[in-house]
Scaffold this motif. Structure first.
Motif, PDB file in Angstrom:
ATOM      1  N   ARG A  24       0.840  -1.198   0.000  1.00  0.00           N
ATOM      2  CA  ARG A  24       0.000   0.000   0.000  1.00  0.00           C
ATOM      3  C   ARG A  24       0.869   1.239   0.000  1.00  0.00           C
ATOM      4  NH1 ARG A  24      -4.442  -0.640   3.666  1.00  0.00           N
ATOM      5  NH2 ARG A  24      -3.106  -0.009   5.368  1.00  0.00           N
ATOM      6  N   SER A  25       0.580   2.143  -0.927  1.00  0.00           N
ATOM      7  CA  SER A  25       1.381   3.361  -1.045  1.00  0.00           C
ATOM      8  C   SER A  25       0.943   4.390   0.001  1.00  0.00           C
ATOM      9  CB  SER A  25       1.210   3.957  -2.438  1.00  0.00           C
ATOM     10  OG  SER A  25      -0.118   4.442  -2.583  1.00  0.00           O
ATOM     11  N   SER A  26       1.700   5.479   0.073  1.00  0.00           N
ATOM     12  CA  SER A  26       1.416   6.531   1.060  1.00  0.00           C
ATOM     13  C   SER A  26       0.052   7.158   0.834  1.00  0.00           C
ATOM     14  CB  SER A  26       2.495   7.614   0.980  1.00  0.00           C
ATOM     15  OG  SER A  26       2.515   8.171  -0.316  1.00  0.00           O
ATOM     16  N   ASP A  27      -0.409   7.162  -0.429  1.00  0.00           N
ATOM     17  CA  ASP A  27      -1.709   7.776  -0.709  1.00  0.00           C
ATOM     18  C   ASP A  27      -2.817   6.734  -0.842  1.00  0.00           C
ATOM     19  OD1 ASP A  27      -0.641   8.699  -4.119  1.00  0.00           O
ATOM     20  OD2 ASP A  27      -0.282   6.934  -2.883  1.00  0.00           O
ATOM     21  N   GLY A  28      -2.611   5.574  -0.222  1.00  0.00           N
ATOM     22  CA  GLY A  28      -3.700   4.607  -0.077  1.00  0.00           C
ATOM     23  C   GLY A  28      -3.952   3.652  -1.229  1.00  0.00           C
ATOM     24  N   GLU A  29      -3.150   3.720  -2.275  1.00  0.00           N
ATOM     25  CA  GLU A  29      -3.353   2.783  -3.380  1.00  0.00           C
ATOM     26  C   GLU A  29      -2.744   1.429  -3.049  1.00  0.00           C
ATOM     27  OE1 GLU A  29      -2.237   5.629  -6.896  1.00  0.00           O
ATOM     28  OE2 GLU A  29      -2.837   3.680  -7.702  1.00  0.00           O
ATOM     29  N   THR A  30      -3.389   0.362  -3.501  1.00  0.00           N
ATOM     30  CA  THR A  30      -2.853  -0.969  -3.231  1.00  0.00           C
ATOM     31  C   THR A  30      -2.313  -1.577  -4.514  1.00  0.00           C
ATOM     32  OG1 THR A  30      -4.646  -1.204  -1.647  1.00  0.00           O
ATOM     33  CG2 THR A  30      -3.322  -3.150  -2.064  1.00  0.00           C
ATOM     34  N   PHE A  31      -1.173  -2.220  -4.406  1.00  0.00           N
ATOM     35  CA  PHE A  31      -0.572  -2.888  -5.554  1.00  0.00           C
ATOM     36  C   PHE A  31      -0.242  -4.308  -5.175  1.00  0.00           C
ATOM     37  CE2 PHE A  31       0.090   0.854  -8.137  1.00  0.00           C
ATOM     38  CZ  PHE A  31       0.112   1.873  -7.202  1.00  0.00           C
ATOM     39  N   GLU A  32      -0.247  -5.173  -6.175  1.00  0.00           N
ATOM     40  CA  GLU A  32       0.158  -6.541  -5.911  1.00  0.00           C
ATOM     41  C   GLU A  32       1.429  -6.834  -6.682  1.00  0.00           C
ATOM     42  OE1 GLU A  32      -3.345  -9.069  -4.279  1.00  0.00           O
ATOM     43  OE2 GLU A  32      -3.150  -9.238  -6.471  1.00  0.00           O
ATOM     44  N   ILE A  33       2.293  -7.578  -6.024  1.00  0.00           N
ATOM     45  CA  ILE A  33       3.564  -7.912  -6.656  1.00  0.00           C
ATOM     46  C   ILE A  33       3.864  -9.371  -6.354  1.00  0.00           C
ATOM     47  CG2 ILE A  33       4.853  -7.067  -4.627  1.00  0.00           C
ATOM     48  CD1 ILE A  33       7.110  -6.243  -6.476  1.00  0.00           C
ATOM     49  N   GLU A  34       4.388 -10.069  -7.370  1.00  0.00           N
ATOM     50  CA  GLU A  34       4.755 -11.468  -7.153  1.00  0.00           C
ATOM     51  C   GLU A  34       5.870 -11.533  -6.126  1.00  0.00           C
ATOM     52  OE1 GLU A  34       4.164 -12.917 -11.737  1.00  0.00           O
ATOM     53  OE2 GLU A  34       5.817 -13.769 -10.553  1.00  0.00           O
ATOM     54  N   GLU A  35       5.853 -12.600  -5.319  1.00  0.00           N
ATOM     55  CA  GLU A  35       6.864 -12.689  -4.263  1.00  0.00           C
ATOM     56  C   GLU A  35       8.271 -12.642  -4.847  1.00  0.00           C
ATOM     57  OE1 GLU A  35       6.754 -16.188  -1.853  1.00  0.00           O
ATOM     58  OE2 GLU A  35       7.803 -15.221  -0.212  1.00  0.00           O
ATOM     59  N   ALA A  36       8.468 -13.338  -5.970  1.00  0.00           N
ATOM     60  CA  ALA A  36       9.799 -13.373  -6.571  1.00  0.00           C
ATOM     61  C   ALA A  36      10.294 -11.972  -6.905  1.00  0.00           C
ATOM     62  CB  ALA A  36       9.777 -14.234  -7.838  1.00  0.00           C
ATOM     63  N   ALA A  37       9.363 -11.138  -7.394  1.00  0.00           N
ATOM     64  CA  ALA A  37       9.739  -9.758  -7.719  1.00  0.00           C
ATOM     65  C   ALA A  37       9.966  -8.958  -6.442  1.00  0.00           C
ATOM     66  CB  ALA A  37       8.655  -9.119  -8.574  1.00  0.00           C
ATOM     67  N   ALA A  38       9.137  -9.197  -5.436  1.00  0.00           N
ATOM     68  CA  ALA A  38       9.255  -8.455  -4.166  1.00  0.00           C
ATOM     69  C   ALA A  38      10.599  -8.699  -3.507  1.00  0.00           C
ATOM     70  CB  ALA A  38       8.132  -8.860  -3.221  1.00  0.00           C
ATOM     71  N   LEU A  39      11.157  -9.882  -3.739  1.00  0.00           N
ATOM     72  CA  LEU A  39      12.429 -10.215  -3.098  1.00  0.00           C
ATOM     73  C   LEU A  39      13.600  -9.399  -3.637  1.00  0.00           C
ATOM     74  CD1 LEU A  39      11.962 -14.066  -2.812  1.00  0.00           C
ATOM     75  CD2 LEU A  39      11.815 -12.380  -0.992  1.00  0.00           C
ATOM     76  N   GLN A  40      13.357  -8.636  -4.715  1.00  0.00           N
ATOM     77  CA  GLN A  40      14.397  -7.725  -5.212  1.00  0.00           C
ATOM     78  C   GLN A  40      14.664  -6.638  -4.182  1.00  0.00           C
ATOM     79  OE1 GLN A  40      15.270  -7.130  -8.939  1.00  0.00           O
ATOM     80  NE2 GLN A  40      14.763  -9.271  -9.150  1.00  0.00           N
ATOM     81  N   SER A  41      13.669  -6.444  -3.309  1.00  0.00           N
ATOM     82  CA  SER A  41      13.789  -5.414  -2.279  1.00  0.00           C
ATOM     83  C   SER A  41      14.155  -6.077  -0.961  1.00  0.00           C
ATOM     84  CB  SER A  41      12.455  -4.680  -2.136  1.00  0.00           C
ATOM     85  OG  SER A  41      12.306  -4.184  -0.826  1.00  0.00           O
ATOM     86  N   LYS A  42      15.308  -5.657  -0.398  1.00  0.00           N
ATOM     87  CA  LYS A  42      15.736  -6.268   0.864  1.00  0.00           C
ATOM     88  C   LYS A  42      14.740  -5.945   1.975  1.00  0.00           C
ATOM     89  CE  LYS A  42      20.666  -7.029   0.324  1.00  0.00           C
ATOM     90  NZ  LYS A  42      20.821  -6.669  -1.087  1.00  0.00           N
ATOM     91  N   THR A  43      14.191  -4.750   1.912  1.00  0.00           N
ATOM     92  CA  THR A  43      13.218  -4.337   2.920  1.00  0.00           C
ATOM     93  C   THR A  43      12.013  -5.272   2.903  1.00  0.00           C
ATOM     94  OG1 THR A  43      13.902  -2.082   2.485  1.00  0.00           O
ATOM     95  CG2 THR A  43      11.899  -2.376   3.786  1.00  0.00           C
ATOM     96  N   LEU A  44      11.491  -5.528   1.702  1.00  0.00           N
ATOM     97  CA  LEU A  44      10.331  -6.412   1.583  1.00  0.00           C
ATOM     98  C   LEU A  44      10.704  -7.840   1.943  1.00  0.00           C
ATOM     99  CD1 LEU A  44       8.578  -5.086  -1.663  1.00  0.00           C
ATOM    100  CD2 LEU A  44       7.984  -4.638   0.722  1.00  0.00           C
ATOM    101  N   GLU A  45      11.906  -8.236   1.552  1.00  0.00           N
ATOM    102  CA  GLU A  45      12.365  -9.594   1.858  1.00  0.00           C
ATOM    103  C   GLU A  45      12.358  -9.816   3.374  1.00  0.00           C
ATOM    104  OE1 GLU A  45      16.263 -10.479   0.365  1.00  0.00           O
ATOM    105  OE2 GLU A  45      16.283 -12.471   1.283  1.00  0.00           O
ATOM    106  N   ASN A  46      12.873  -8.829   4.114  1.00  0.00           N
ATOM    107  CA  ASN A  46      12.881  -8.942   5.572  1.00  0.00           C
ATOM    108  C   ASN A  46      11.489  -9.027   6.145  1.00  0.00           C
ATOM    109  OD1 ASN A  46      15.645  -8.822   5.590  1.00  0.00           O
ATOM    110  ND2 ASN A  46      15.720  -6.626   5.970  1.00  0.00           N
ATOM    111  N   MET A  47      10.598  -8.214   5.584  1.00  0.00           N
ATOM    112  CA  MET A  47       9.219  -8.212   6.083  1.00  0.00           C
ATOM    113  C   MET A  47       8.539  -9.546   5.807  1.00  0.00           C
ATOM    114  SD  MET A  47       7.859  -4.457   5.123  1.00  0.00           S
ATOM    115  CE  MET A  47       8.243  -3.059   6.137  1.00  0.00           C
ATOM    116  N   ILE A  48       8.797 -10.092   4.636  1.00  0.00           N
ATOM    117  CA  ILE A  48       8.208 -11.378   4.276  1.00  0.00           C
ATOM    118  C   ILE A  48       8.732 -12.455   5.218  1.00  0.00           C
ATOM    119  CG2 ILE A  48       8.078 -13.170   2.502  1.00  0.00           C
ATOM    120  CD1 ILE A  48       8.223 -10.867   0.431  1.00  0.00           C
ATOM    121  N   ASP A  49      10.040 -12.423   5.481  1.00  0.00           N
ATOM    122  CA  ASP A  49      10.641 -13.395   6.394  1.00  0.00           C
ATOM    123  C   ASP A  49      10.057 -13.325   7.782  1.00  0.00           C
ATOM    124  OD1 ASP A  49      14.125 -13.555   5.237  1.00  0.00           O
ATOM    125  OD2 ASP A  49      12.262 -14.494   4.564  1.00  0.00           O
TER     126      ASP A  49
END
Lengths: 164, 366
Positions: A24-49
């Motif tokens: 969810r972005s700062s202005d309330g929009e929601t996006f979906e991203i495949e987990e494999a793509a999300a793992l490109q982001s260390k921040t998201l990777e940590n959150m997923i873990d």
């Protein structure tokens, strides 16, 4: 998609190829991203873990406009079978945007810790500024020069050959 | 939003810029001046430079008889920049007939009439070294070189300190870190007779091309090195082509990007260039270019034309004589002539544009 299945404790590899993460972005929009793509982001990777991937992950530092592009970038870079040359060409097109947007990409890449995007965007900015004068640099980065006119003259004199 | 760009990102961007741009950007604001002048920043910048393509940052420095020192940006000349791109450095008092001892990491070591000088042509910082008392002997002949020892994180200057009465070979070594000289003695070896002149710094050692005697009284060309860490000489590389019956004449060593570069001319007026990044007797050289120079008119046979560089567009920069340089395009056999100035050029060295400061202990030079 419906509520996500119980998060697996096995770390980074996606448990099924189509597992989606909601952001969810700062202005309330929601996006979906495949987990494999999300793992490109260390921040998201940590959150997923850390099993935080249940509800849409709030990203207060990134607007919807930018987040959409970041999702696009990560998805492209997680795509299998893309050769180096096409990816490079795609990257070049991706950053072919106005300066303010490149800065937004940098901040998002920094916050989300996406090394590929950060590297790409920093190179773009470096190329943009390498030939600029100090005055143009100040405008570009919105820097207030705190040299007194005498100090500035002195520094210029010390380095005058660099301006030739 | 630009104001909220975190400083570590600004630093990340700055580290990607060429040294020349960074020198200019010291004027932007106090913070940038402080950042760019910082020694740790210069070191990171150098590391990034070395991790990438060095060739865009490579320049030549040439010295003339009347003390002039000039930088030749041959890539800029290739782009049609014209002679306006040759720069005369200021801020260094003219040394009479400066000898160029060597260059490493953007620092150039020069030898003036009475002492050595370490100079960064990009930042224009310059220091005079306390002289050894045999500088005049080094000027006349003898081995010299300048390079980096990663173990001690120090830049070393090596100079021949032997006198004719010495039995062993004496070398004087100056450490930039400690600011002092010391000398070492080496048992004399046959090959040392051939060792003379500027050593080329590469991979932690200084290199020279020499001939050694081998079987049947034949002489073989090899590359010898002086390792700056061990402070010993070794035979480290073969030459790319055997010199047979004076048909092939090896002209000299140099640097091309991150590689060692050697060039030779052949009896049928071809000039060839080779590069390698390997060490050891089995090391192989890759031919970079082989051109027919009969297209180059006015080849002065008394002056060995030396190919200095190979540009990214495939042109060859050749030092023709004491006054000029040409850029030869092997694709269409054309030449462009460049006058190097009125001062007769005696020596050259290749160097990198970096922010490395000769003041090793300082950080910012305010």
């Amino acid at each position: 998609m419906s509520s996500s299945p119980p998060p697996s404790s096995a770390a980074a590899s996606p448990s099924c190829p189509k597992k989606m993460i909601a952001l969810r972005s700062s202005d309330g929009e929601t996006f979906e991203i495949e987990e494999a793509a999300a793992l490109q982001s260390k921040t998201l990777e940590n959150m997923i873990d850390e099993d935080c991937a249940g509800t849409p992950i709030p990203l207060p530092n990134v607007t919807g406009k930018i987040l959409a592009k970041v999702v696009e970038f990560c998805s492209k870079h997680a795509e299998p079978g893309v050769d180096d040359e096409s990816l490079r060409a795609w990257d070049a097109e991706f950053v072919n945007v106005e300066q303010a947007t490149v800065f937004d990409y940098i901040l998002a890449a920094n916050f989300l810790e996406i090394p590929t995007l950060l590297n790409l965007t920093c190179n773009v900015v470096a190329d943009m500024i390498r030939g600029k004068t100090p005055d143009e640099i100040r405008k570009f980065f919105n820097i207030k020069s705190i040299f007194s006119p005498e100090e500035e003259e002195e520094v210029r004199r010390e380095n005058h050959w660099a301006f030739e | 939003m630009a104001e909220s760009m975190p400083e570590d990102i600004v630093v990340d961007i700055l580290l990607r810029l060429p040294a020349k741009s960074l020198v200019r950007f010291k004027c932007v604001c106090k913070r940038w001046r402080s950042l760019i002048s910082d020694r740790a920043f210069a070191k990171s910048h150098l590391q990034r430079l070395k991790a990438g393509d060095l060739i865009p940052s490579q320049r030549f420095i040439i010295s003339g008889c009347n003390g002039s020192l000039k930088t030749v940006d041959y890539e800029a000349l290739d782009d049609g920049g014209g002679e306006g791109r040759m720069v005369v450095p200021h801020g260094i008092k003219p040394l009479w007939e400066p000898r160029i001892v060597g260059s490493c990491d953007g620092l150039v070591c020069l030898l003036g009439p009475s002492n050595f000088v370490i100079y960064n042509p990009t930042t224009r910082e310059c220091i005079e070294l306390p002289g050894p008392n045999f500088v005049d002997r080094v000027r006349l002949s003898g081995v010299s070189g300048f390079g980096y020892d990663s173990q001690s994180d120090d830049y070393k200057l090596v100079a021949d300190a032997s006198s004719s009465s010495d039995e062993n070979w004496k070398l004087a070594i100056f450490s930039l870190k400690s600011g002092s000289w010391r000398s070492i003695e080496l048992p004399f070896q046959e090959e040392f007779n051939e060792l003379t002149g500027q050593g080329v710094y590469w991979k932690g050692a200084l290199h020279w091309h020499v001939y050694v005697l081998c079987m049947y009284d034949k002489r073989e060309g090899v590359i010898m090195s002086f390792d700056l860490l061990e402070e010993k000489f070794h035979e480290v590389l073969p030459v790319p082509v055997p010199e047979v019956d004076e048909d092939i004449c090896l002209l000299g060593l140099g640097i091309h990007g991150a590689n060692l570069f050697i060039n030779n001319c052949t009896h049928d007026r071809r000039i060839e260039g080779w590069i390698t990044d390997e060490y050891g007797r089995g090391a192989s050289w890759t031919k970079l270019f082989s051109v027919d120079c009969s297209a180059i008119i006015n080849l002065d046979r008394d002056f060995e034309q030396t190919p200095l560089a190979y540009t990214s567009s495939g042109k060859i920069v050749i030092w023709m004589d004491t006054k000029r340089m040409i850029m030869f395009n092997p694709k269409d056999n054309t030449c462009k002539d460049y006058l190097l100035g009125t001062d007769l050029v005696r020596e050259y060295a290749i160097y990198l544009e970096t922010l490395v400061s000769p003041y090793l202990d300082g950080g910012a030079v305010e």
